[in-house]
Design a protein around this motif. Structure first.
Motif, short mmCIF file in Angstrom:
data_model
loop_
_atom_site.label_atom_id
_atom_site.label_comp_id
_atom_site.label_asym_id
_atom_site.label_seq_id
_atom_site.Cartn_x
_atom_site.Cartn_y
_atom_site.Cartn_z
N THR A 1 -2.39 -0.05 7.23
CA THR A 1 -3.43 -0.73 6.49
C THR A 1 -3.39 -2.24 6.76
O THR A 1 -2.32 -2.82 6.78
N PRO B 1 -4.20 7.07 -1.60
CA PRO B 1 -3.74 5.76 -1.15
C PRO B 1 -4.27 4.64 -2.05
O PRO B 1 -5.43 4.65 -2.44
N CYS B 2 -3.36 3.71 -2.38
CA CYS B 2 -3.69 2.60 -3.27
C CYS B 2 -3.05 1.32 -2.76
O CYS B 2 -1.99 1.34 -2.15
N ILE B 3 -3.73 0.21 -3.05
CA ILE B 3 -3.19 -1.12 -2.80
C ILE B 3 -2.86 -1.73 -4.15
O ILE B 3 -3.65 -1.63 -5.09
N VAL C 1 0.87 -1.17 0.00
CA VAL C 1 0.00 0.00 0.00
C VAL C 1 0.91 1.22 0.00
O VAL C 1 1.91 1.26 0.72
#
Length: 88
Positions: free
Chosen positions: A84, A35-37, A28
């Motif tokens: 996360t 924010p990105c996974i 992440v």
């Protein structure tokens, strides 16, 4: 054949994202402040809802035994730090 896909997430305590079954979450991070996974997936696999949780530093975590750590990301030049987790 596997591919790496990106999934945007919200800065909110709990959320579900649709991912192919068997997706392997890699990291992440933020990209352009979002924010990105990133996950390695089989795009042809059935989809499932993956429960994601985001906790800020110092926040209480009630059920830590149900969480798998994904990673940490920072926002606003590092003034906010979030951790996360995937919920099982």
């Amino acid at each position: 054949m596997k591919k790496i896909y990106k999934y945007r997430i919200e800065v909110t305590d709990d959320q579900n994202i649709e991912m192919p079954v068997g997706a392997k979450i890699l990291t992440v991070q933020t990209q352009n402040g979002v924010p990105c996974i990133w996950a390695m997936v089989d795009p042809n696999a059935e989809k499932e809802r993956v429960h994601i949780r985001v906790h800020g530093t110092g926040h209480t975590i009630q059920d830590s035994d149900r969480l798998e750590y994904i990673g940490t990301f920072q926002m606003y030049g590092g003034s906010l730090v979030f951790h996360t987790f995937k919920v099982y």
